[in-house]
Structure formats: structure tokens, C-alpha cells
Design a protein around this motif. Sequence first.
Motif, PDB file in Angstrom:
ATOM      1  N   LEU A 106      38.520  25.092  66.976  1.00 35.19           N
ATOM      2  CA  LEU A 106      39.619  26.568  67.276  1.00 35.19           C
ATOM      3  C   LEU A 106      39.566  26.644  68.767  1.00 35.19           C
ATOM      4  CD1 LEU A 106      37.780  28.598  64.381  1.00 35.19           C
ATOM      5  CD2 LEU A 106      39.824  27.542  64.395  1.00 35.19           C
ATOM      6  N   ARG A 107      38.690  26.406  69.393  1.00 38.89           N
ATOM      7  CA  ARG A 107      38.870  26.615  70.977  1.00 38.89           C
ATOM      8  C   ARG A 107      39.887  25.570  71.396  1.00 38.89           C
ATOM      9  NH1 ARG A 107      35.605  28.252  75.275  1.00 38.89           N
ATOM     10  NH2 ARG A 107      37.489  27.373  76.228  1.00 38.89           N
ATOM     11  N   ASP A 115      46.522  21.141  66.698  1.00 39.82           N
ATOM     12  CA  ASP A 115      47.179  22.003  65.672  1.00 39.82           C
ATOM     13  C   ASP A 115      46.569  21.916  64.165  1.00 39.82           C
ATOM     14  OD1 ASP A 115      49.481  23.156  63.918  1.00 39.82           O
ATOM     15  OD2 ASP A 115      50.904  21.697  64.738  1.00 39.82           O
ATOM     16  N   LEU A 116      46.176  23.254  63.867  1.00 39.77           N
ATOM     17  CA  LEU A 116      45.342  23.269  62.817  1.00 39.77           C
ATOM     18  C   LEU A 116      46.368  22.922  61.364  1.00 39.77           C
ATOM     19  CD1 LEU A 116      43.591  26.645  63.156  1.00 39.77           C
ATOM     20  CD2 LEU A 116      42.850  24.419  63.748  1.00 39.77           C
ATOM     21  N   ASP A 117      47.791  22.771  61.350  1.00 39.90           N
ATOM     22  CA  ASP A 117      48.440  22.840  60.368  1.00 39.90           C
ATOM     23  C   ASP A 117      48.783  21.105  60.399  1.00 39.90           C
ATOM     24  OD1 ASP A 117      48.643  25.071  59.014  1.00 39.90           O
ATOM     25  OD2 ASP A 117      49.992  25.744  60.791  1.00 39.90           O
ATOM     26  N   ALA A 118      48.597  20.472  61.500  1.00 36.91           N
ATOM     27  CA  ALA A 118      48.741  19.104  61.416  1.00 36.91           C
ATOM     28  C   ALA A 118      47.788  18.102  60.534  1.00 36.91           C
ATOM     29  CB  ALA A 118      48.879  18.572  62.945  1.00 36.91           C
ATOM     30  N   PRO A 119      48.395  17.130  60.174  1.00 40.36           N
ATOM     31  CA  PRO A 119      47.387  16.229  59.468  1.00 40.36           C
ATOM     32  C   PRO A 119      46.444  15.197  60.430  1.00 40.36           C
ATOM     33  CG  PRO A 119      49.652  15.222  59.692  1.00 40.36           C
ATOM     34  CD  PRO A 119      49.899  16.574  60.267  1.00 40.36           C
ATOM     35  N   VAL A 120      45.319  15.270  59.804  1.00 38.55           N
ATOM     36  CA  VAL A 120      44.007  14.546  60.707  1.00 38.55           C
ATOM     37  C   VAL A 120      44.638  13.166  60.673  1.00 38.55           C
ATOM     38  CG1 VAL A 120      42.907  14.095  58.413  1.00 38.55           C
ATOM     39  CG2 VAL A 120      41.554  14.016  60.732  1.00 38.55           C
ATOM     40  N   GLN A 121      45.479  12.722  59.692  1.00 36.54           N
ATOM     41  CA  GLN A 121      46.071  11.277  59.929  1.00 36.54           C
ATOM     42  C   GLN A 121      46.785  11.162  61.482  1.00 36.54           C
ATOM     43  OE1 GLN A 121      46.074  12.949  57.332  1.00 36.54           O
ATOM     44  NE2 GLN A 121      46.280  11.981  55.366  1.00 36.54           N
ATOM     45  N   VAL A 137      46.471  15.471  55.108  1.00 40.73           N
ATOM     46  CA  VAL A 137      45.167  16.460  55.034  1.00 40.73           C
ATOM     47  C   VAL A 137      45.110  17.143  56.242  1.00 40.73           C
ATOM     48  CG1 VAL A 137      42.730  16.517  54.759  1.00 40.73           C
ATOM     49  CG2 VAL A 137      43.859  14.763  53.374  1.00 40.73           C
ATOM     50  N   SER A 138      45.300  18.320  56.259  1.00 36.70           N
ATOM     51  CA  SER A 138      45.628  19.127  57.694  1.00 36.70           C
ATOM     52  C   SER A 138      44.228  19.231  58.223  1.00 36.70           C
ATOM     53  CB  SER A 138      46.200  20.360  57.151  1.00 36.70           C
ATOM     54  OG  SER A 138      45.363  21.446  56.511  1.00 36.70           O
ATOM     55  N   VAL A 139      43.972  19.794  59.588  1.00 36.12           N
ATOM     56  CA  VAL A 139      42.840  20.015  60.141  1.00 36.12           C
ATOM     57  C   VAL A 139      42.373  21.184  59.645  1.00 36.12           C
ATOM     58  CG1 VAL A 139      41.901  20.735  62.413  1.00 36.12           C
ATOM     59  CG2 VAL A 139      43.850  18.933  62.421  1.00 36.12           C
ATOM     60  N   SER A 313      34.813  29.487  54.742  1.00 35.03           N
ATOM     61  CA  SER A 313      35.966  29.663  55.663  1.00 35.03           C
ATOM     62  C   SER A 313      35.868  28.343  56.551  1.00 35.03           C
ATOM     63  CB  SER A 313      36.156  30.950  56.308  1.00 35.03           C
ATOM     64  OG  SER A 313      34.886  31.175  57.075  1.00 35.03           O
ATOM     65  N   ALA A 314      36.490  28.379  57.729  1.00 34.74           N
ATOM     66  CA  ALA A 314      36.224  27.652  58.953  1.00 34.74           C
ATOM     67  C   ALA A 314      34.883  27.785  59.586  1.00 34.74           C
ATOM     68  CB  ALA A 314      37.170  27.857  60.011  1.00 34.74           C
TER      69      ALA A 314
END
Length: 380
Positions: A106-107, A115-121, A137-139, A313-314
Motif C-alpha cells: 500500500l505504501r 496500481d492496486l487494480d492492475a493485474p499481477v500478470q 488477477v488484480s493486486v 481485508s488487505a
Amino acid sequence: MKRRLALALSTALALGAVAVPLAAAVPAQAVVAQAPGAPDAKALAKSLAGLPDADATAALVRVGGTGGSWHGTAGVRDLRKGAKALEHAEFRAGSTTKVVTAATVLRLAADGDVDLDAPVQHYLPALFRGTNFEQPVSVRQLLNHTSGIPAGDGWGDAFADQYAHRFDVVTPTQVAASALAKDPAFTPGTRQQYLNINYTLLGLLVEKVTGDSYAKVATRLVLRPAGMRHTYFPGTDPRVHGPHNRGYQLVDGEFVDVTEWVQADRSAAGDMISTTADLERLLTALFRGRIVPASQLKEMFTLPAGVDGATMSAGLQKIEIDGRVYWGKSGSRYGYSTGIAASCDLSRTVVYSVNATDAKGEEMNPVAQRIVMASVRNAA
């Protein structure tokens, strides 16, 4: 996570063995501040009475908040010698490591590096290449355990099998590759399944994004700002280097010393050594917004939308006891069970380390359960 904190406290509630008798109980020692909302000193002392016993050989507790604080220690440092348990001992913190990992990610998100919405791929293309994980699969889905990625391979579920390999080194990349060689367990975002693999992948993501080791990045972004001077990641070193109480697993009536153990495969999911004072500092600094900015911190207090039964949660778990909401995390490695929790306003904080003799059992350790219930009494 001790079966997700024993299903949130029951929904709101041979092998180098040491065959020795349990030593006499060491009384809990407490520091109490008497004030409205202060911790219940009598209940907390009672929760530690009788240690060591068949459930735990030692316990360390810190309870704080607006009404005051209570610190307690009970049990023995070493079953062979029977010396009194160390109050400021270091211990394997298990999956409470995930709180640090989530805060690190998160930092990085706050700094624009993730980007939390970006795929880990997108961040780990080589690792996912040739796998059956074609859906993004998003972060964020890794952070809240809704990724659908199955568990990585290990040495088996039996204690004897794992004990035999306790000094073997398995890398996080190997664990991740074994998980991604399987088929998805479910469509990302549709279910929540608590698994280490999500945070193993987050650790690898941190390293790819920063070009540095997970341990160095987490230390720089979280441990150091929180003042956690006695917390570190041992990696391939099987030892606990600072003063510590030894950990044991009870096997067929005998206590097996499990203190030395390589935890490198757990990495960002559970490879951290800490102290109760440091974990208390983490809770305080994190909940006060000194580690993660408010816009990202809300991820740690937000359950995934549209996922039935979600409690994670996270990095944290939502826990309801006696009508009050706490956010926390538990963790266990053989010989050690750890838990941290706090109300959002920090009116009550709880940190414990129990040298559990069945730390990976299906049920929550009885000593840990007594500590938790005693800790929330008199909460403001």
C-alpha cells in the motif's frame, strides 16, 4: 491463521524429543494502569495461570488502549532448564507478517509504484507465462485473498514430514511456480480463500517493482517508520538470534524442540521474527496513519464487495466480539502462535505470543483464546 482466528473465535468467542515433566508455573507479572476502560488485570493474569502446561510452555501479552495498559509474562524459557520466560523475547510471528506486507504494498501504491487494480500478470509476466491463469488477477485480489490462485506445494501436512525438512530451503519463486502450475481454484473476485500464496506473490511483486529484496523494502517502508527495532526477516537462517523462549511441538506425549527452522518459503507471507512490543508499535503506527496514507489505509479496513462470508481485508481480518469490532491478524509457526488486534480508534489493543505446543492445530490454542477474551473485557 489458526483457522482464521478459530473462525473469528468460534464466531465471536524419535524426532529429537524432550521427555521432561512440566516445570512449576511461573506467575504472570503485570503492569496495570487503573482507569475507566483499563484492561481487566485479574482476568488477564488468570488467563496465563498454570503455564507451562500441555497447551503452551510460555506466553507474552500486551494489552493497551485509552484506559491504560497491562503487560504479562508466564511460563518457562526452556523446558530443560525451567528458567522463567523472557518478557521481551523474540519469536516467530507467522502470518502477522502479512500485515507488514500489505502495508508495504500500500505504501508503494501511495507512491505510484503499484496500481492496486492492475493485474499481477503485468508485474510478474515471466512467472505467469504458460500457465492457465489467463483471467486478470488484480493486486487488490491478492491483498484480500480473492485471487483464486491455489496453494503452492509443500512437504505435506504431517508434522513428521515437515520436521524432517525443517532445514531445507525452498524459495518463494519455487512455491509460486508450483501454485501457478495448477488450475485456478475459482474465478478471481468471486470467493475469498485465505492462502499464503497470495502474499508470496506480493513479496515477489515488491521485489520486481523496487529491484530490491522484500526484506529491505519492508524494513525501509514499514519496520523502520514504526520503530520496530527488534523485528527482522531471517530468510534461510534457521535460528532466532535475539533472546527468545524456545518453541515446542507436543508429539505422542513428548515435547519436540522446534525453535530452529528455515522459514524462507513463507517469505512475505510468514517469515518474520518480532517482539510483542514491536507488534504493538506496528498496530499503533499503522492505525494512526503514520505508515500508510489514509487513501490507501482504507484498504485495510474494507472487505471485498460482493463476496459472501468475506472477513479478510488487505492484511487484516474483521473480528466481532461482544458487539465490538476489532481488526487484527493471527499467525502460527510450529512452537509459536501470535495474534494482534485493535479497535479502529485504538481504545483497545491486544498483542500476544504463545509458545503453543500444537501451533498448527485445527482449533485456536486454549491459552490464546483465554488471553483474547480476557483482553477485551472492560474495553471502552
